[in-house]
Design a protein around this motif. Sequence first.
Motif, PDB file in Angstrom:
ATOM      1  N   GLY A 192      -4.703  12.080   1.185  1.00  0.00           N
ATOM      2  CA  GLY A 192      -5.218  11.458  -0.023  1.00  0.00           C
ATOM      3  C   GLY A 192      -5.518   9.989   0.182  1.00  0.00           C
ATOM      4  O   GLY A 192      -5.065   9.370   1.157  1.00  0.00           O
ATOM      5  N   PRO A 193      -6.275   9.390  -0.742  1.00  0.00           N
ATOM      6  CA  PRO A 193      -6.643   7.973  -0.588  1.00  0.00           C
ATOM      7  C   PRO A 193      -5.451   7.060  -0.822  1.00  0.00           C
ATOM      8  O   PRO A 193      -4.597   7.335  -1.670  1.00  0.00           O
ATOM      9  CB  PRO A 193      -7.713   7.768  -1.668  1.00  0.00           C
ATOM     10  N   PRO A 194      -5.369   5.942  -0.103  1.00  0.00           N
ATOM     11  CA  PRO A 194      -4.289   4.972  -0.324  1.00  0.00           C
ATOM     12  C   PRO A 194      -4.451   4.277  -1.677  1.00  0.00           C
ATOM     13  O   PRO A 194      -5.553   4.200  -2.228  1.00  0.00           O
ATOM     14  CB  PRO A 194      -4.464   3.972   0.824  1.00  0.00           C
ATOM     15  N   SER A 195      -3.346   3.782  -2.212  1.00  0.00           N
ATOM     16  CA  SER A 195      -3.388   2.950  -3.409  1.00  0.00           C
ATOM     17  C   SER A 195      -2.744   1.615  -3.079  1.00  0.00           C
ATOM     18  O   SER A 195      -1.941   1.509  -2.152  1.00  0.00           O
ATOM     19  CB  SER A 195      -2.656   3.619  -4.573  1.00  0.00           C
ATOM     20  N   ARG A 196      -3.093   0.578  -3.854  1.00  0.00           N
ATOM     21  CA  ARG A 196      -2.663  -0.783  -3.547  1.00  0.00           C
ATOM     22  C   ARG A 196      -2.105  -1.460  -4.783  1.00  0.00           C
ATOM     23  O   ARG A 196      -2.647  -1.320  -5.883  1.00  0.00           O
ATOM     24  CB  ARG A 196      -3.847  -1.578  -2.988  1.00  0.00           C
ATOM     25  N   ILE A 197      -1.018  -2.192  -4.585  1.00  0.00           N
ATOM     26  CA  ILE A 197      -0.383  -2.945  -5.664  1.00  0.00           C
ATOM     27  C   ILE A 197      -0.186  -4.375  -5.199  1.00  0.00           C
ATOM     28  O   ILE A 197       0.332  -4.612  -4.098  1.00  0.00           O
ATOM     29  CB  ILE A 197       0.987  -2.336  -6.038  1.00  0.00           C
TER      30      ILE A 197
ATOM     31  N   ARG B  16       5.889   3.643 -10.577  1.00  0.00           N
ATOM     32  CA  ARG B  16       4.735   2.754 -10.507  1.00  0.00           C
ATOM     33  C   ARG B  16       3.767   3.155  -9.400  1.00  0.00           C
ATOM     34  O   ARG B  16       2.555   3.134  -9.585  1.00  0.00           O
ATOM     35  CB  ARG B  16       5.190   1.322 -10.305  1.00  0.00           C
ATOM     36  N   LEU B  17       4.293   3.555  -8.257  1.00  0.00           N
ATOM     37  CA  LEU B  17       3.403   3.887  -7.160  1.00  0.00           C
ATOM     38  C   LEU B  17       2.582   5.142  -7.444  1.00  0.00           C
ATOM     39  O   LEU B  17       1.548   5.362  -6.844  1.00  0.00           O
ATOM     40  CB  LEU B  17       4.198   4.083  -5.870  1.00  0.00           C
ATOM     41  N   LEU B  18       3.058   5.959  -8.349  1.00  0.00           N
ATOM     42  CA  LEU B  18       2.318   7.172  -8.693  1.00  0.00           C
ATOM     43  C   LEU B  18       1.380   6.940  -9.861  1.00  0.00           C
ATOM     44  O   LEU B  18       0.743   7.865 -10.353  1.00  0.00           O
ATOM     45  CB  LEU B  18       3.296   8.305  -9.016  1.00  0.00           C
ATOM     46  N   GLY B  19       1.311   5.723 -10.340  1.00  0.00           N
ATOM     47  CA  GLY B  19       0.359   5.397 -11.380  1.00  0.00           C
ATOM     48  C   GLY B  19       0.901   5.504 -12.785  1.00  0.00           C
ATOM     49  O   GLY B  19       0.192   5.248 -13.752  1.00  0.00           O
TER      50      GLY B  19
ATOM     51  N   LEU C 147       0.830  -1.193   0.000  1.00  0.00           N
ATOM     52  CA  LEU C 147       0.000   0.000   0.000  1.00  0.00           C
ATOM     53  C   LEU C 147       0.868   1.249   0.000  1.00  0.00           C
ATOM     54  O   LEU C 147       1.936   1.281   0.634  1.00  0.00           O
ATOM     55  CB  LEU C 147      -0.927   0.030   1.223  1.00  0.00           C
ATOM     56  N   GLN C 148       0.403   2.265  -0.712  1.00  0.00           N
ATOM     57  CA  GLN C 148       0.982   3.595  -0.644  1.00  0.00           C
ATOM     58  C   GLN C 148      -0.033   4.495   0.053  1.00  0.00           C
ATOM     59  O   GLN C 148      -1.181   4.605  -0.388  1.00  0.00           O
ATOM     60  CB  GLN C 148       1.271   4.138  -2.037  1.00  0.00           C
ATOM     61  N   VAL C 149       0.393   5.105   1.150  1.00  0.00           N
ATOM     62  CA  VAL C 149      -0.504   5.955   1.930  1.00  0.00           C
ATOM     63  C   VAL C 149       0.049   7.378   1.939  1.00  0.00           C
ATOM     64  O   VAL C 149       1.088   7.636   2.557  1.00  0.00           O
ATOM     65  CB  VAL C 149      -0.651   5.431   3.376  1.00  0.00           C
TER      66      VAL C 149
END
Length: 343
Positions: A132-137, A168-171, A125-127
Motif C-alpha cells: 500500500g502507499p506510504p502515509s506521512r505525518i 493516528r497513523l491509520l487516519g 512515514l508509515q510504510v
Amino acid sequence: MPGAPRAACLAALLVAGLVAGCGQVGGSQPAPPVTPAGPASAPDGGPAVAGTVQALEGSAGFAVVDPRTGQLAVALSNPPRLLLRPLDGATGQREVPLPGPASDLVLAAEGGPLLVPVATTGSLLQVPLDGGPPSRIDVGGRPQGAISVGGRVVVASGDRVVLLGAGRLLGADRTQQSTVTGFTDAVRLAPAGSKVAVLDRAQSTVSLVDPATGRAGPALRAGNGVVSMVADRFGRLVLADVRDGELLVFAGDPLLLRQRYPLPGAPYGLVYDARRDLAWVTLTARNEVVGLRMGGGEPEIVHRFATVKQPDAVAVDPVSGRVVVVSASGAGLQVIDPERVVH
C-alpha cells in the motif's frame, strides 16, 4: 572470575551506579552534555566474512525483519529509499522512495506497518508491508526514532518527544498530538512497562516518559557515548556505549544501572532476539558482530562473527534466528545463520 578482579568489577559498578544516579536532567544537577557519539571508522581487510553476502546499490543505515511475513526492509541512501524483499531471496523486491534519509526503521507491529522517521523533513512515514502507499505525518523537530506502544505512536524528535493519538497513523485522528520537552538530542525509544524509555545522545542519558500523562522522569547518565537501546524480555533496557566500549543494563522505575559489561571494538548496532534471549551487537572498529546471552548473572558472549565493512546496523529474524548485518560503506548485506556458520 578470580576474587580480586570480581571485587574490582563490583566496586566499579557501584561507583557507576552512584554517579548515574546523580546525573538528572531537569533537576538541580543536570547531566552535562557530551559530544554525540557515532560509529567508529571500520578498518580495511580482515578475515573472511561469515554467512552469505549480497550486493546492495548504495550504503545502508538500518534494517528490520518482519516475523509474520518474512520480509526484510533495508533503509538505503543515495537516493533515500526503502528496499523491501523476502529474507529468503531477492524475488519480489520493491523500493519505496523516501523524502530524505531514514533516521530509524521500526516495525509498529508484526505484519507492519514500518515506521520511518525522517529528520530532514521533520516527518514520520508509515510504510505498509502489503504494498500500500506510504502515509506521512509532520511531527516537528528532527525525528530520529519511533515506537508503537499501547496503541500510541511515540516519536523521539531531538529536543522533544512527540506523543501521537491512538489510531493516528491509520487516519482515525490526525490532529491529536502532544509534546514532552526537556531533551537535547532524543534519538532512540524502547518500551519500559507502561512507559517509554528515551535515549538522549547529546546528554548520554536514559529516562522514562509516561505516555498517559506526558511527563518525563529524571534522566540517568549512561556512560559517555550511548548510541542505541533495546528492551529485553526481562523488562530491562540494554544500551550500547560506543565511546566507552560497554553494554549498560538499566532496570526498574525509577531506573537504576544494574550491569556494565565491557565490549571493546566500538559497539554500535544493537538488536534483541527475545525467543533466544540473545542481544546482537556490531563492533564497528573490528568489523564484527557478537551475540550475547542475557539471561544469566551477566551477559555472556556465545557468538562472534566477522562482518562486512562498517557494520552500522543489525537485524534479526526471530523465527529462524538468522542475523542480518548491513554495511554503511556500500559493502552489501550479510545474512548469518548462527547455528550453521562455523565460528
